[in-house]
Design a protein around this motif. Structure first.
Motif, PDB file in Angstrom:
ATOM      1  N   UNK A 327      -9.772  10.542  -6.002  1.00  0.00           N
ATOM      2  CA  UNK A 327      -8.570   9.823  -5.585  1.00  0.00           C
ATOM      3  C   UNK A 327      -7.435  10.151  -6.536  1.00  0.00           C
ATOM      4  N   UNK A 328      -6.229   9.823  -6.117  1.00  0.00           N
ATOM      5  CA  UNK A 328      -5.054  10.055  -6.941  1.00  0.00           C
ATOM      6  C   UNK A 328      -4.095   8.892  -6.785  1.00  0.00           C
ATOM      7  N   UNK A 329      -3.387   8.571  -7.847  1.00  0.00           N
ATOM      8  CA  UNK A 329      -2.421   7.480  -7.810  1.00  0.00           C
ATOM      9  C   UNK A 329      -1.032   8.045  -7.530  1.00  0.00           C
ATOM     10  N   UNK A 330      -0.338   7.515  -6.520  1.00  0.00           N
ATOM     11  CA  UNK A 330       1.005   8.030  -6.223  1.00  0.00           C
ATOM     12  C   UNK A 330       1.981   7.628  -7.322  1.00  0.00           C
ATOM     13  N   UNK A 331       2.962   8.470  -7.629  1.00  0.00           N
ATOM     14  CA  UNK A 331       3.958   8.117  -8.641  1.00  0.00           C
ATOM     15  C   UNK A 331       4.798   6.925  -8.191  1.00  0.00           C
ATOM     16  N   UNK A 332       5.114   6.051  -9.129  1.00  0.00           N
ATOM     17  CA  UNK A 332       5.843   4.837  -8.807  1.00  0.00           C
ATOM     18  C   UNK A 332       7.341   5.062  -8.646  1.00  0.00           C
ATOM     19  N   UNK A 333       7.844   6.204  -9.082  1.00  0.00           N
ATOM     20  CA  UNK A 333       9.283   6.440  -9.052  1.00  0.00           C
ATOM     21  C   UNK A 333       9.718   7.324  -7.882  1.00  0.00           C
ATOM     22  N   UNK A 334       8.816   7.557  -6.901  1.00  0.00           N
ATOM     23  CA  UNK A 334       9.163   8.398  -5.762  1.00  0.00           C
ATOM     24  C   UNK A 334       8.954   7.620  -4.460  1.00  0.00           C
ATOM     25  N   UNK A 335       9.830   7.858  -3.466  1.00  0.00           N
ATOM     26  CA  UNK A 335       9.679   7.160  -2.176  1.00  0.00           C
ATOM     27  C   UNK A 335       8.530   7.739  -1.360  1.00  0.00           C
TER      28      UNK A 335
END
Length: 466
Positions: A327-335
Protein backbone atom coordinates in the motif's frame (compact mmCIF):
# COMPACT_ATOMS: atom_id res chain seq x y z
CA UNK A 1 -5.29 -19.22 -25.10
CA UNK A 2 -4.68 -18.30 -28.75
CA UNK A 3 -3.26 -14.93 -29.86
CA UNK A 4 -3.34 -13.16 -33.21
CA UNK A 5 -0.50 -11.13 -34.65
CA UNK A 6 -0.18 -7.43 -33.76
CA UNK A 7 -1.91 -4.68 -35.75
CA UNK A 8 -1.48 -0.92 -35.62
CA UNK A 9 -3.69 1.16 -33.31
CA UNK A 10 -3.10 4.73 -32.12
CA UNK A 11 -6.54 5.76 -30.86
CA UNK A 12 -9.70 4.31 -29.31
CA UNK A 13 -11.36 1.07 -30.34
CA UNK A 14 -14.84 -0.40 -30.00
CA UNK A 15 -16.53 -3.75 -30.64
CA UNK A 16 -19.83 -3.63 -32.49
CA UNK A 17 -22.84 -4.61 -30.33
CA UNK A 18 -23.38 -7.73 -32.46
CA UNK A 19 -19.71 -8.74 -31.82
CA UNK A 20 -19.02 -9.13 -35.55
CA UNK A 21 -16.80 -6.09 -36.11
CA UNK A 22 -14.00 -4.21 -34.39
CA UNK A 23 -13.47 -0.49 -35.07
CA UNK A 24 -9.90 0.74 -34.61
CA UNK A 25 -8.66 4.33 -34.80
CA UNK A 26 -5.29 4.80 -36.49
CA UNK A 27 -4.54 8.54 -36.41
CA UNK A 28 -7.23 10.06 -38.68
CA UNK A 29 -8.30 6.73 -40.20
CA UNK A 30 -11.04 4.44 -38.93
CA UNK A 31 -10.39 0.77 -39.70
CA UNK A 32 -13.26 -1.73 -39.48
CA UNK A 33 -12.10 -5.33 -39.06
CA UNK A 34 -13.97 -8.60 -39.00
CA UNK A 35 -13.63 -10.06 -35.50
CA UNK A 36 -13.33 -13.67 -36.70
CA UNK A 37 -10.50 -13.09 -39.19
CA UNK A 38 -9.36 -9.51 -38.37
CA UNK A 39 -9.47 -8.75 -42.10
CA UNK A 40 -10.21 -5.14 -43.04
CA UNK A 41 -13.88 -4.73 -43.97
CA UNK A 42 -14.03 -0.95 -44.40
CA UNK A 43 -11.60 1.95 -44.20
CA UNK A 44 -12.76 5.52 -43.56
CA UNK A 45 -10.72 8.73 -43.52
CA UNK A 46 -11.69 11.48 -41.07
CA UNK A 47 -10.65 15.13 -41.29
CA UNK A 48 -8.63 15.04 -38.05
CA UNK A 49 -7.32 12.75 -35.34
CA UNK A 50 -10.01 10.51 -33.83
CA UNK A 51 -10.61 11.01 -30.09
CA UNK A 52 -13.70 8.84 -29.57
CA UNK A 53 -15.42 5.92 -31.33
CA UNK A 54 -18.88 4.45 -30.66
CA UNK A 55 -21.11 2.02 -32.55
CA UNK A 56 -24.85 2.48 -32.88
CA UNK A 57 -26.82 -0.28 -31.14
CA UNK A 58 -27.89 -1.77 -34.47
CA UNK A 59 -24.20 -2.12 -35.51
CA UNK A 60 -24.93 -0.32 -38.78
CA UNK A 61 -23.55 3.14 -38.05
CA UNK A 62 -20.46 4.34 -36.20
CA UNK A 63 -19.51 7.80 -34.99
CA UNK A 64 -16.07 9.33 -34.57
CA UNK A 65 -15.54 12.23 -32.18
CA UNK A 66 -12.97 14.75 -33.45
CA UNK A 67 -13.08 17.00 -30.40
CA UNK A 68 -10.11 19.17 -31.37
CA UNK A 69 -11.80 20.18 -34.63
CA UNK A 70 -14.55 20.19 -33.03
CA UNK A 71 -16.66 17.82 -35.12
CA UNK A 72 -18.40 14.45 -35.20
CA UNK A 73 -18.27 12.27 -38.30
CA UNK A 74 -20.68 9.40 -38.83
CA UNK A 75 -20.19 6.44 -41.17
CA UNK A 76 -22.41 3.64 -42.42
CA UNK A 77 -21.12 0.08 -42.62
CA UNK A 78 -23.71 -1.00 -45.17
CA UNK A 79 -23.49 2.19 -47.29
CA UNK A 80 -19.80 3.17 -47.48
CA UNK A 81 -20.53 6.19 -49.67
CA UNK A 82 -22.90 7.68 -47.07
CA UNK A 83 -21.45 10.09 -44.50
CA UNK A 84 -22.56 12.72 -42.02
CA UNK A 85 -20.78 15.59 -40.29
CA UNK A 86 -21.88 17.40 -37.14
CA UNK A 87 -20.16 20.72 -36.44
CA UNK A 88 -21.06 22.85 -33.42
CA UNK A 89 -18.82 25.71 -34.49
CA UNK A 90 -17.52 28.02 -31.73
CA UNK A 91 -19.64 26.20 -29.12
CA UNK A 92 -17.34 23.18 -29.41
CA UNK A 93 -18.05 19.52 -28.62
CA UNK A 94 -16.95 17.87 -25.39
CA UNK A 95 -19.00 14.67 -25.62
CA UNK A 96 -20.96 12.65 -28.18
CA UNK A 97 -22.99 9.45 -27.98
CA UNK A 98 -25.73 7.48 -29.72
CA UNK A 99 -29.33 7.30 -28.66
CA UNK A 100 -30.85 3.80 -28.23
CA UNK A 101 -32.74 4.01 -31.55
CA UNK A 102 -29.44 4.29 -33.51
CA UNK A 103 -30.82 7.21 -35.51
CA UNK A 104 -30.04 10.14 -33.21
CA UNK A 105 -26.78 11.50 -31.82
CA UNK A 106 -26.45 13.56 -28.64
CA UNK A 107 -23.61 16.07 -28.39
CA UNK A 108 -22.63 18.27 -25.44
CA UNK A 109 -21.01 21.63 -26.16
CA UNK A 110 -18.25 23.23 -24.16
CA UNK A 111 -18.88 25.63 -21.26
CA UNK A 112 -22.25 23.98 -20.35
CA UNK A 113 -24.02 25.84 -23.16
CA UNK A 114 -26.33 23.17 -24.54
CA UNK A 115 -26.97 19.52 -25.28
CA UNK A 116 -28.12 18.89 -28.85
CA UNK A 117 -30.03 15.91 -30.24
CA UNK A 118 -29.25 15.45 -33.95
CA UNK A 119 -31.45 13.31 -36.20
CA UNK A 120 -29.98 11.24 -39.03
CA UNK A 121 -33.44 10.78 -40.53
CA UNK A 122 -34.71 14.32 -41.12
CA UNK A 123 -31.74 16.54 -40.07
CA UNK A 124 -33.83 18.04 -37.24
CA UNK A 125 -32.21 18.94 -33.93
CA UNK A 126 -33.42 19.60 -30.37
CA UNK A 127 -31.55 21.69 -27.78
CA UNK A 128 -31.41 21.29 -24.00
CA UNK A 129 -29.88 24.28 -22.21
CA UNK A 130 -27.21 24.19 -19.50
CA UNK A 131 -26.13 20.52 -19.34
CA UNK A 132 -23.69 19.55 -16.60
CA UNK A 133 -20.04 19.34 -17.59
CA UNK A 134 -19.54 15.78 -16.33
CA UNK A 135 -18.39 12.59 -18.04
CA UNK A 136 -21.86 11.01 -18.09
CA UNK A 137 -24.43 13.76 -18.47
CA UNK A 138 -27.13 11.48 -19.98
CA UNK A 139 -28.50 8.11 -18.90
CA UNK A 140 -30.99 6.07 -20.94
CA UNK A 141 -33.55 3.56 -19.70
CA UNK A 142 -32.96 -0.08 -20.61
CA UNK A 143 -35.97 -0.10 -22.94
CA UNK A 144 -34.63 3.00 -24.72
CA UNK A 145 -37.81 5.05 -24.25
CA UNK A 146 -36.54 7.81 -21.95
CA UNK A 147 -33.37 9.78 -21.25
CA UNK A 148 -32.41 11.57 -18.03
CA UNK A 149 -30.24 14.66 -18.57
CA UNK A 150 -28.27 16.42 -15.82
CA UNK A 151 -28.55 20.21 -16.02
CA UNK A 152 -27.64 23.14 -13.81
CA UNK A 153 -29.32 26.53 -13.77
CA UNK A 154 -29.49 29.29 -11.18
CA UNK A 155 -26.86 27.47 -9.07
CA UNK A 156 -29.11 24.42 -8.70
CA UNK A 157 -28.92 20.93 -10.21
CA UNK A 158 -31.92 19.60 -12.12
CA UNK A 159 -32.88 16.37 -13.93
CA UNK A 160 -34.76 16.66 -17.23
CA UNK A 161 -36.59 13.63 -18.62
CA UNK A 162 -36.82 13.38 -22.42
CA UNK A 163 -38.89 11.06 -24.58
CA UNK A 164 -36.61 9.23 -27.01
CA UNK A 165 -39.45 9.00 -29.55
CA UNK A 166 -40.32 12.72 -29.83
CA UNK A 167 -37.45 14.25 -27.81
CA UNK A 168 -39.98 16.35 -25.92
CA UNK A 169 -39.45 17.21 -22.26
CA UNK A 170 -41.60 14.83 -20.19
CA UNK A 171 -40.68 16.27 -16.81
CA UNK A 172 -38.11 18.16 -14.77
CA UNK A 173 -37.21 18.26 -11.09
CA UNK A 174 -34.54 19.74 -8.84
CA UNK A 175 -32.23 17.43 -6.89
CA UNK A 176 -30.67 17.89 -3.46
CA UNK A 177 -27.00 18.08 -4.48
CA UNK A 178 -24.29 20.70 -4.19
CA UNK A 179 -22.59 19.67 -7.45
CA UNK A 180 -24.09 16.59 -9.12
CA UNK A 181 -21.36 14.22 -10.29
CA UNK A 182 -23.20 11.35 -11.99
CA UNK A 183 -26.51 9.71 -12.89
CA UNK A 184 -27.64 6.16 -13.71
CA UNK A 185 -31.01 4.50 -14.30
CA UNK A 186 -31.65 1.27 -12.43
CA UNK A 187 -31.67 -1.84 -14.66
CA UNK A 188 -35.46 -2.18 -14.23
CA UNK A 189 -36.01 1.53 -15.14
CA UNK A 190 -37.94 2.18 -11.92
CA UNK A 191 -35.44 4.49 -10.19
CA UNK A 192 -32.61 6.93 -10.87
CA UNK A 193 -29.49 7.10 -8.73
CA UNK A 194 -27.47 10.31 -8.57
CA UNK A 195 -24.46 11.17 -6.44
CA UNK A 196 -22.78 14.36 -5.34
CA UNK A 197 -19.23 15.56 -5.92
CA UNK A 198 -16.46 14.08 -3.74
CA UNK A 199 -16.66 17.13 -1.46
CA UNK A 200 -19.90 15.84 0.06
CA UNK A 201 -20.96 12.24 0.65
CA UNK A 202 -24.48 11.98 -0.73
CA UNK A 203 -26.27 9.25 -2.72
CA UNK A 204 -29.87 9.99 -3.77
CA UNK A 205 -32.48 7.67 -5.28
CA UNK A 206 -35.30 9.33 -7.23
CA UNK A 207 -38.40 7.97 -8.92
CA UNK A 208 -38.99 9.11 -12.52
CA UNK A 209 -41.68 11.51 -11.29
CA UNK A 210 -39.17 13.34 -9.06
CA UNK A 211 -39.91 11.84 -5.64
CA UNK A 212 -36.84 11.21 -3.48
CA UNK A 213 -37.05 7.55 -2.48
CA UNK A 214 -33.86 7.35 -0.45
CA UNK A 215 -31.02 9.55 0.72
CA UNK A 216 -27.79 8.07 2.03
CA UNK A 217 -24.67 9.60 3.56
CA UNK A 218 -22.15 7.31 5.24
CA UNK A 219 -20.20 10.09 6.96
CA UNK A 220 -19.48 13.81 7.00
CA UNK A 221 -16.35 15.95 6.90
CA UNK A 222 -14.49 13.83 4.38
CA UNK A 223 -14.23 13.02 0.69
CA UNK A 224 -17.29 11.02 -0.33
CA UNK A 225 -18.36 8.82 -3.25
CA UNK A 226 -15.74 7.72 -5.78
CA UNK A 227 -17.53 4.98 -7.78
CA UNK A 228 -21.05 3.54 -8.12
CA UNK A 229 -22.41 0.53 -10.02
CA UNK A 230 -25.79 -1.21 -10.27
CA UNK A 231 -25.72 -5.00 -10.32
CA UNK A 232 -26.97 -6.37 -13.67
CA UNK A 233 -29.98 -7.94 -11.96
CA UNK A 234 -30.93 -4.55 -10.50
CA UNK A 235 -31.23 -5.80 -6.92
CA UNK A 236 -28.02 -4.25 -5.55
CA UNK A 237 -26.27 -0.91 -5.72
CA UNK A 238 -22.56 -0.87 -4.87
CA UNK A 239 -21.00 2.38 -3.62
CA UNK A 240 -17.22 2.81 -3.40
CA UNK A 241 -15.95 5.63 -1.21
CA UNK A 242 -12.78 7.55 -0.47
CA UNK A 243 -12.70 5.97 3.02
CA UNK A 244 -11.58 2.70 1.31
CA UNK A 245 -14.85 0.90 1.99
CA UNK A 246 -17.39 -0.72 -0.30
CA UNK A 247 -21.05 -0.48 0.72
CA UNK A 248 -23.87 -2.42 -0.95
CA UNK A 249 -27.51 -1.33 -0.82
CA UNK A 250 -30.52 -3.61 -1.23
CA UNK A 251 -32.88 -2.38 -3.95
CA UNK A 252 -35.99 -3.63 -2.12
CA UNK A 253 -35.41 -1.87 1.22
CA UNK A 254 -32.79 0.76 0.28
CA UNK A 255 -30.77 -0.33 3.29
CA UNK A 256 -27.05 -1.07 3.56
CA UNK A 257 -26.77 -4.84 3.95
CA UNK A 258 -23.03 -5.28 3.38
CA UNK A 259 -19.87 -3.30 4.12
CA UNK A 260 -16.49 -4.52 2.90
CA UNK A 261 -13.22 -3.08 4.20
CA UNK A 262 -9.97 -3.01 2.24
CA UNK A 263 -7.49 -3.67 5.03
CA UNK A 264 -3.68 -3.52 4.63
CA UNK A 265 -3.28 -7.01 6.11
CA UNK A 266 -5.50 -10.08 5.80
CA UNK A 267 -5.64 -12.37 8.78
CA UNK A 268 -7.30 -15.74 9.23
CA UNK A 269 -9.56 -17.48 9.59
CA UNK A 270 -10.83 -16.66 6.10
CA UNK A 271 -12.09 -18.59 3.09
CA UNK A 272 -10.39 -16.12 0.77
CA UNK A 273 -7.47 -17.29 -1.33
CA UNK A 274 -4.58 -14.85 -1.76
CA UNK A 275 -2.71 -15.16 -5.05
CA UNK A 276 0.60 -13.30 -5.22
CA UNK A 277 2.49 -12.77 -8.46
CA UNK A 278 6.06 -14.06 -8.20
CA UNK A 279 8.93 -14.83 -10.54
CA UNK A 280 9.93 -18.46 -10.75
CA UNK A 281 13.42 -19.27 -12.03
CA UNK A 282 13.57 -21.92 -14.73
CA UNK A 283 16.01 -24.64 -13.73
CA UNK A 284 17.85 -26.04 -16.75
CA UNK A 285 19.03 -29.62 -16.31
CA UNK A 286 22.25 -30.00 -18.34
CA UNK A 287 23.58 -33.07 -16.55
CA UNK A 288 22.82 -35.29 -19.52
CA UNK A 289 24.77 -33.17 -21.99
CA UNK A 290 28.35 -34.15 -22.91
CA UNK A 291 30.47 -31.45 -24.54
CA UNK A 292 34.04 -31.54 -25.74
CA UNK A 293 36.58 -29.56 -23.70
CA UNK A 294 36.93 -26.92 -26.40
CA UNK A 295 33.18 -26.41 -26.77
CA UNK A 296 32.69 -26.44 -23.00
CA UNK A 297 35.21 -23.63 -22.56
CA UNK A 298 33.45 -21.63 -25.30
CA UNK A 299 30.03 -22.04 -23.65
CA UNK A 300 31.35 -21.07 -20.22
CA UNK A 301 33.01 -17.98 -21.63
CA UNK A 302 30.00 -16.70 -23.54
CA UNK A 303 27.07 -17.53 -21.21
CA UNK A 304 26.13 -16.07 -17.83
CA UNK A 305 27.46 -17.91 -14.85
CA UNK A 306 23.97 -18.58 -13.58
CA UNK A 307 21.71 -19.45 -16.49
CA UNK A 308 18.71 -19.96 -14.17
CA UNK A 309 18.82 -16.34 -13.00
CA UNK A 310 18.47 -15.02 -16.56
CA UNK A 311 15.41 -17.16 -17.36
CA UNK A 312 12.23 -16.99 -15.29
CA UNK A 313 8.47 -17.19 -15.67
CA UNK A 314 5.64 -15.42 -13.89
CA UNK A 315 3.25 -17.44 -11.76
CA UNK A 316 0.84 -17.05 -8.84
CA UNK A 317 1.77 -18.29 -5.39
CA UNK A 318 -0.94 -19.03 -2.83
CA UNK A 319 -0.08 -17.14 0.36
CA UNK A 320 -0.68 -18.15 3.96
CA UNK A 321 -2.34 -16.02 6.64
CA UNK A 322 -1.59 -13.43 7.82
CA UNK A 323 -0.51 -11.58 4.66
CA UNK A 324 0.40 -7.91 4.37
CA UNK A 325 -0.62 -6.12 1.18
CA UNK A 326 1.46 -3.46 -0.57
CA UNK A 327 0.00 0.00 0.00
CA UNK A 328 0.99 3.63 -0.31
CA UNK A 329 -0.07 6.78 1.49
CA UNK A 330 -1.21 9.66 -0.75
CA UNK A 331 0.56 12.99 -0.19
CA UNK A 332 -1.44 15.40 1.95
CA UNK A 333 -0.48 18.49 -0.05
CA UNK A 334 -1.87 17.36 -3.43
CA UNK A 335 -5.49 17.31 -4.69
CA UNK A 336 -7.35 14.20 -5.92
CA UNK A 337 -5.65 11.73 -3.56
CA UNK A 338 -5.04 8.25 -4.90
CA UNK A 339 -7.13 6.41 -2.34
CA UNK A 340 -10.59 4.93 -2.16
CA UNK A 341 -12.47 2.53 -4.44
CA UNK A 342 -11.51 3.72 -7.91
CA UNK A 343 -12.34 0.49 -9.77
CA UNK A 344 -15.63 -1.35 -9.24
CA UNK A 345 -17.42 -3.86 -11.46
CA UNK A 346 -20.08 -6.59 -11.14
CA UNK A 347 -19.97 -10.01 -12.74
CA UNK A 348 -22.72 -10.58 -15.29
CA UNK A 349 -24.58 -12.98 -12.99
CA UNK A 350 -24.54 -10.37 -10.16
CA UNK A 351 -22.96 -12.87 -7.76
CA UNK A 352 -19.46 -11.40 -7.65
CA UNK A 353 -17.83 -8.02 -7.91
CA UNK A 354 -14.24 -6.84 -7.90
CA UNK A 355 -12.75 -3.67 -6.47
CA UNK A 356 -9.43 -1.86 -6.44
CA UNK A 357 -8.48 0.47 -3.62
CA UNK A 358 -6.37 3.17 -5.24
CA UNK A 359 -4.04 3.31 -2.25
CA UNK A 360 -3.29 -0.37 -3.04
CA UNK A 361 -3.10 -0.08 -6.84
CA UNK A 362 -1.53 -3.52 -7.33
CA UNK A 363 -4.26 -5.44 -5.46
CA UNK A 364 -7.58 -6.69 -6.85
CA UNK A 365 -10.29 -7.76 -4.38
CA UNK A 366 -13.03 -10.20 -5.44
CA UNK A 367 -16.19 -10.42 -3.29
CA UNK A 368 -19.02 -12.96 -3.16
CA UNK A 369 -22.32 -11.12 -2.63
CA UNK A 370 -24.38 -14.27 -2.04
CA UNK A 371 -22.21 -15.27 0.94
CA UNK A 372 -21.11 -11.71 1.85
CA UNK A 373 -17.44 -12.63 1.99
CA UNK A 374 -14.09 -12.09 0.35
CA UNK A 375 -13.36 -14.82 -2.20
CA UNK A 376 -9.94 -13.97 -3.58
CA UNK A 377 -7.21 -11.34 -3.56
CA UNK A 378 -4.81 -10.93 -6.47
CA UNK A 379 -1.55 -9.23 -5.52
CA UNK A 380 0.38 -8.04 -8.56
CA UNK A 381 3.93 -6.73 -8.88
CA UNK A 382 2.77 -3.67 -10.84
CA UNK A 383 -0.31 -1.41 -10.55
CA UNK A 384 -3.42 -2.78 -12.22
CA UNK A 385 -4.15 -0.90 -15.45
CA UNK A 386 -7.48 -2.52 -16.33
CA UNK A 387 -9.72 -5.41 -15.25
CA UNK A 388 -12.87 -6.78 -16.92
CA UNK A 389 -15.37 -9.57 -16.32
CA UNK A 390 -15.90 -12.26 -18.92
CA UNK A 391 -19.43 -11.74 -20.36
CA UNK A 392 -19.93 -15.52 -20.56
CA UNK A 393 -19.09 -16.46 -16.97
CA UNK A 394 -17.51 -15.52 -13.60
CA UNK A 395 -13.96 -14.94 -14.81
CA UNK A 396 -11.82 -11.80 -14.46
CA UNK A 397 -9.04 -10.80 -16.84
CA UNK A 398 -6.61 -8.01 -15.91
CA UNK A 399 -3.39 -6.38 -17.07
CA UNK A 400 -0.59 -4.38 -15.44
CA UNK A 401 1.34 -2.94 -18.37
CA UNK A 402 3.57 -6.02 -18.73
CA UNK A 403 3.85 -8.90 -21.24
CA UNK A 404 1.37 -10.93 -19.22
CA UNK A 405 -2.41 -11.29 -18.95
CA UNK A 406 -3.79 -12.46 -15.62
CA UNK A 407 -7.00 -14.40 -15.02
CA UNK A 408 -9.08 -15.46 -12.05
CA UNK A 409 -11.92 -17.97 -12.13
CA UNK A 410 -13.79 -20.16 -9.66
CA UNK A 411 -11.04 -22.81 -9.87
CA UNK A 412 -8.07 -20.53 -9.34
CA UNK A 413 -5.85 -17.97 -11.01
CA UNK A 414 -3.15 -18.03 -13.66
CA UNK A 415 -1.00 -15.82 -15.85
CA UNK A 416 -0.46 -16.03 -19.60
CA UNK A 417 2.46 -14.52 -21.50
CA UNK A 418 1.60 -12.71 -24.73
CA UNK A 419 3.81 -14.35 -27.41
CA UNK A 420 4.55 -11.08 -29.24
CA UNK A 421 7.85 -9.23 -29.13
CA UNK A 422 7.86 -6.16 -26.87
CA UNK A 423 4.06 -6.22 -26.50
CA UNK A 424 3.08 -4.64 -23.15
CA UNK A 425 -0.63 -4.95 -22.33
CA UNK A 426 -1.89 -1.56 -21.13
CA UNK A 427 -5.63 -2.04 -21.69
CA UNK A 428 -8.09 -4.80 -22.52
CA UNK A 429 -11.76 -5.33 -23.28
CA UNK A 430 -14.14 -8.16 -24.18
CA UNK A 431 -16.39 -8.43 -27.18
CA UNK A 432 -20.06 -8.33 -26.08
CA UNK A 433 -20.50 -12.08 -26.60
CA UNK A 434 -17.25 -12.98 -24.83
CA UNK A 435 -15.72 -14.68 -27.88
CA UNK A 436 -12.79 -12.28 -28.30
CA UNK A 437 -10.47 -10.37 -25.97
CA UNK A 438 -8.87 -7.18 -27.29
CA UNK A 439 -5.39 -6.42 -25.88
CA UNK A 440 -3.78 -3.06 -26.46
CA UNK A 441 -0.18 -1.93 -26.41
CA UNK A 442 0.84 1.70 -26.85
CA UNK A 443 0.62 1.76 -30.68
CA UNK A 444 -0.68 -1.70 -31.53
CA UNK A 445 -3.22 -4.34 -30.56
CA UNK A 446 -3.85 -8.04 -30.79
CA UNK A 447 -6.80 -10.29 -30.04
CA UNK A 448 -7.00 -13.45 -27.98
CA UNK A 449 -9.48 -16.31 -27.81
CA UNK A 450 -10.12 -17.96 -24.46
CA UNK A 451 -11.89 -21.25 -23.82
CA UNK A 452 -15.46 -20.68 -22.69
CA UNK A 453 -15.04 -23.11 -19.80
CA UNK A 454 -13.59 -22.16 -16.43
CA UNK A 455 -9.88 -22.22 -15.70
CA UNK A 456 -8.23 -25.63 -15.62
CA UNK A 457 -8.06 -28.13 -12.77
CA UNK A 458 -7.41 -26.70 -9.35
CA UNK A 459 -4.15 -28.60 -8.85
CA UNK A 460 -2.33 -26.43 -11.42
CA UNK A 461 -4.54 -23.34 -11.67
CA UNK A 462 -2.41 -21.22 -9.36
CA UNK A 463 0.86 -21.56 -11.19
CA UNK A 464 -0.02 -21.61 -14.89
CA UNK A 465 1.93 -19.33 -17.18
CA UNK A 466 0.27 -20.11 -20.53
Amino acid sequence: MDFTEAYKQTGPCCFSPNSRFLAIAVDYRLVIRDVASLKVVQLYSCVDKINYVEWALDSEYILCGLYKRPMVQVWSLTQPEWTCKIDEGPAGISNARWSPDSRHILTTSDFQLRLTVWSLVNTACVHVQWPKQISKVVSFTQDGKFAAVCTRRECKDHIILLSCQTWEIMGSFAVDTMDLAGIEWSPDDSAIVIWDSPLEYKVLIYSPDGRCLFKYSAYESGLGVKSIAWSPCGQFLAVGSFDQMLRVLNRLTWKIFAEFMHVPAIRGPSRAVIFKEVDEALQLDMSGLQLSNELSNTVQGSCPENIAESHSRVKYKVMDFPTSLPSQKPPLDKPNPKQGIGLLSWSHDSQYLFTRNDSMPAVLWIWDICHLELVAVLVQKEPIRAAVWDPSGPRVVLCTGTRHVYMWGLRGACSVTVPLSNFLVSDLRWSPDGSCLHLRDRDSFCCAALPSMELGPSDDSSDGDG
